[in-house]
Structures are given as C-alpha cells and as structure tokens.
Scaffold this active site. Structure first.
Site, PDB file in Angstrom:
ATOM      1  CG  HIS A 110      -1.799   1.135   1.512  1.00  0.00           C
ATOM      2  ND1 HIS A 110      -3.061   1.232   0.919  1.00  0.00           N
ATOM      3  CD2 HIS A 110      -1.705   2.503   1.732  1.00  0.00           C
ATOM      4  CE1 HIS A 110      -3.732   2.510   1.096  1.00  0.00           C
ATOM      5  NE2 HIS A 110      -2.917   3.165   1.933  1.00  0.00           N
ATOM      6  CD  GLU A 111       1.446   3.534   3.624  1.00  0.00           C
ATOM      7  OE1 GLU A 111       1.637   4.815   3.079  1.00  0.00           O
ATOM      8  OE2 GLU A 111       0.509   3.352   4.332  1.00  0.00           O
ATOM      9  CD  GLU A 138      -5.677   5.803   0.467  1.00  0.00           C
ATOM     10  OE1 GLU A 138      -4.573   6.724   0.821  1.00  0.00           O
ATOM     11  OE2 GLU A 138      -5.559   4.648   1.275  1.00  0.00           O
TER      12      GLU A 138
HETATM   13 ZN    ZN Z   1      -3.146   5.299   1.944  1.00  0.00          ZN
END
Ligand code: ZN
Length: 505
Positions: A269-270, A299
C-alpha cells in the site's frame, strides 16, 4: 514592484523554494519522530516542528507573497508564465487565501486545541470515555463551521472541506456515489456472509519471523519498481509514506510476529503511494505542485497496488512460491487457491483500518454521513455514539460494544481533518476506473502480473498519472486516463465479479 518580469519571477521562485525547503526539513523531522527518535528527544523535536512550520506559514502568508501573487495574477504577467509556474501561482494563491481569511490568533488557538485534542482523544480511546473527548470535539466542529463561514461555500458547508482534500468534489456527487455503493455493496456483504464457502485464513495467524517477512516485503517492493536508492523502509506504529523530493520518498510498515499479511500489504500500500511521489516530473522540483494532485488520487495508487494487483490471483500465482520458500511450515498443505481466498476474506468488522476491500467503503460512508451532518448542525456531538452504532448496524450488521471500538477509533476528528475520510473511498473508485482503462491499453495486463513484469505497470502509471503532480486536477487526470468522470460502476462491478468467484456464489 518595480523590477522587470524576469527578475520578479526569479525572486518569486526563490521564495517558493524557501517554503518548499522548510517543508522538506519538516518532513524529515516528522519521519524521524515517528520511526526512531528517542523518547527523551520528543519534546525538543516538537519545538523544532513548531518553529519550522510557523516559519513556513509566515512565508506563505507574507506581504511579500501577497505582492508576488497579485503581480502574477495580473493577466498580462500570468500569460507570460509557463504551465508549471501558472499552476504554482494558482496553488499558492489558494493556500494564501485559505490562511489569510483566518485571523492569526484564531488559527493559533485552533492549532493548540487540536494538538491537545489528539492526546485527550488517545486517553479517551484507551479509557473508553467519549465524554472526556466530546467537549474538544464540539469546539473543533465549531471552529470548522466558523472557518467555512470565512472561507465561503457553495450549496453545502461541507463542500468547502471536501474541496480542500479533493478539489472539485461536492456533497451532491458524493451523495450519489455513496447511494450507489450502499445499494449494491450492502446486499453483496450479506450474500458473502451467508455463503457456505467461507475462506479459511487461520494459517495467517501463526508465528512469522520478522526478518523473513521483511525479505518478502522487500522482494515485492523491488518488483513494483520502488527505487531504494530514492527511498527506504522503516518501522512505525502506523504505516505511512513521506516524500521529501522524488529522490527521497520513505515508507514505513509495522511487523507483527503473529500475523502474516499485515506488514506485507501495508508495504505494498505505502509502496503504491511512494511510486507516485518518486515518479513526479523533475520539472516540478522545488515547487508545491511536486506532489500528488489530491488525497483521493493518491489513495487510488496505494489501493491499486494493494488490492487490485496485490490481492489478485495473477499476482500470487507469481509470488506464492516465494511465500512457501520462506514459510514452508506455516503454509504446508495450503494451495494457491486457498491462499488467494484467504487474503480476500470478507468479514464485516468494527475497525476501519482492519477492514477488507468490500466492507471498507461502508466504514467510510458512516463517517461521511456523520461529518456532513455535524458541519451542517444536523446532529450534536453528544449524539455521536448512538448515531455511529446505528449506522454500523444498518450498513455492516455489526454493533460496537464500546466507543473505543466505535466512534473513538480514528484520530482524524481530533486533528480537525473533516472532509478527509471520503478520499479513501474515492481512491477505491478511481483505482477500479484506472484498472478498467489500463486493461484496455495494456491488453496483456494479467500476463504482465503473472510474469512478475510489474515494472511495465509502474511505467504506465508514471506516464499517465504520476508525472503530472498537481499540474492536472483529479478530474482532469481521471478524464485523461479513463475518458470519463468519476463513476462508481467500475468498483461495484469489480467487487461483485471478484467476490462472487471467491465465495462460489
Ligand atoms: Zn493510503
């Protein structure tokens, strides 16, 4: 301002860079504070943060800045700027107006209030004591309403807050989007819950050596094209990404010895956020537009890597062997199919940050509806625990027994971040739209994933999304990538198709 255009531009650029450098320094201090600063050094470091951020604030709202912005907003001068500096002027002006409309002492009072509120919130959450936090939250809501009155708003007060994180987003659009999600996702969650074919993820909760977990995370980050010469990975309580410049974008994760997939998916995710920041065009260097265009688009990048790629069958058909090699005992007798189903287990739960990709948006919807009502004076802070629990029951079918695992779970409101939560769902929606577009433009998309050629996907994202930074608005990026405006249909269809298969419906 008497000087000629070139000289004025040059000194404006110097000022902009000075602010950027303060912000870069702040980012390094902030990273240090959350990754390893010794406990006794924390109060001192907090003072440094206070000083650096007031310097940056003073420069951004200075008379000097005011003079440059009026000079370059003048049509004749504005037209002479290149597209990067046009965007910088518009961005700096937005920031300037936002701050200038709030009297300095009012702003200061608010900053102190929110920093106190964050520590009160932490205690209130630990002690399950909403009453302790509510007087602070009431004040924070009041401040935000007062700010909106000064900033101005169109149609709905909450629009002003939304626009800060997602330029162009409105209550009207979000009401429609969440309405569509509610209509299809709530029944989908019910069907998945009733399915006789429930994934078993018990193998994820054994002992997993941290060094080996790290090895797996690094392997995948490398494959994604995360540049370790322009970044590093550390450990922190809550995972985050911080970008100083494209040459220095750091990520964190959090390892648990008793959970297999938490640190791994946090890293992916990061990593998705970090690729965005590492691949910004060098022409934006030293400017405030050298960053993601909005929270929602940012995001979308992390969710694209974490969920759409990282939780796909194709992805694990490439990497499951590595998992078995590292953890042969833990995954003994677990087939690729079982593993795939396990990482896609859907379970309505109380805590947003632990939610799966199907129920996640329902958690966001609860917060969106509450924020909108608070800012429009339709509910009182004291009513929040009841309203929260009712909505959780209605949308997710679960009800918190305590406020700690209910209304008190997230730090956002304590920090005054109203309007931020919808970014998470916007990110999910955008990511599904991007998924639809990328498959048309890279017809061998699934093959690329199966063969571990993720670098080609990274390059596509870099070329179509990352490099633009804030040169394009979220809507412009989306339009140029997908030819469409925001459309929840793709996310709904992606989730329905994927999970009907996972749950044998
Ligand atoms: Zn995020």
């Amino acid at each position: 301002m008497q000087r000629n255009f070139e000289e004025t531009l040059h000194s404006f650029q110097e000022l902009v860079r000075r602010i950027k450098y303060y912000n870069e320094a702040l980012a390094v201090v902030y990273w240090d504070l959350r990754t390893g600063a010794p406990k006794k050094g924390v109060p001192g470091r907090a003072k440094v943060i206070g000083m650096l951020s007031s310097e940056a604030f003073a420069l951004s709202t200075s008379e000097e800045m005011d003079a440059y912005l009026s000079y370059f907003s003048d049509k004749e001068n504005f037209d002479k700027l290149d597209r990067v500096w046009k965007a910088v002027v518009l961005d700096s002006k937005k920031e300037f107006d936002r701050f200038k409309k709030i009297p300095a002492d009012m702003y200061k009072e608010y900053v102190i209030l929110t920093s106190e509120a964050e520590s009160v919130w932490e205690d209130a959450k630990n002690e399950n004591d909403f009453a302790k936090f509510s007087p602070y939250l009431e004040k924070i809501v009041d401040f935000n309403i007062k700010f909106i009155e000064r900033w101005g708003y169109k149609d709905n007060k909450y629009n002003t807050l939304l626009d800060y994180y997602e330029p162009g987003m409105t209550v009207e659009k979000l009401d429609r989007i969440f309405g569509e999600l509610k209509q299809r996702i709530v029944p989908l969650v019910k069907k998945l819950k009733e399915s006789k074919s429930q994934p078993n993820d018990s193998m994820f909760f054994k002992y997993f050596d941290i060094a080996k977990q790290e090895e797996l995370s690094l392997l995948i980050l490398n494959k994604m094209g995360y540049d370790f010469a322009a970044g590093r990975i550390d450990e922190s309580e809550h995972p985050f990404t911080i970008g100083m410049t494209p040459g220095d974008v750091r990520i964190t994760t959090h390892y648990y010895t008793n959970i297999f997939h938490s640190a791994l998916f946090s890293a992916v995710h990061e990593g998705g956020h970090a690729l965005y920041e590492q691949n910004l065009s060098p022409e934006l260097d030293g400017t405030p537009i050298s960053t993601g265009t909005s929270m929602g688009i940012h995001e979308s990048q992390s969710r694209f890597w974490e969920n759409i790629i990282g939780r796909s069958y194709s992805f694990w058909s490439c990497y499951y062997d590595e998992v078995i090699k590292l953890f042969p005992e833990q995954f003994k007798g677990v087939s690729l199919e079982d593993f795939y189903k396990a990482i896609n287990k859907v379970e309505p739960s109380l805590i947003r940050v632990e939610a799966d990709e199907v129920t996640y948006n329902l958690h966001v919807m609860v917060r969106y509806e509450i924020e909108k009502a608070l800012i429009n004076n339709q509910i009182k802070v004291s009513e929040l625990p009841r309203v929260w629990n009712e909505k959780m029951k209605e949308y997710l079918g679960v009800e918190p027994k305590t406020d700690s695992e209910g209304v008190l779970q997230d730090v956002h409101w304590a920090g005054g971040s109203f309007g931020y939560f919808p970014s998470y769902t916007l990110g999910n929606i955008y990511s599904a739209q991007i998924y639809n577009a990328i498959r048309k433009q890279l017809p061998d998309f699934d093959e690329l994933i199966k063969n571990g050629e993720l670098i080609k996907i990274k390059e596509w994202l870099g070329e179509n999304i990352h490099k633009h930074g804030k040169l394009l608005t979220p809507a412009e990026i989306l339009k140029s990538v997908t030819g469409e405006e925001i459309n929840s249909k793709y996310l709904i269809e992606y989730l329905e198709d994927k999970y009907k298969e996972v749950y044998n419906l």
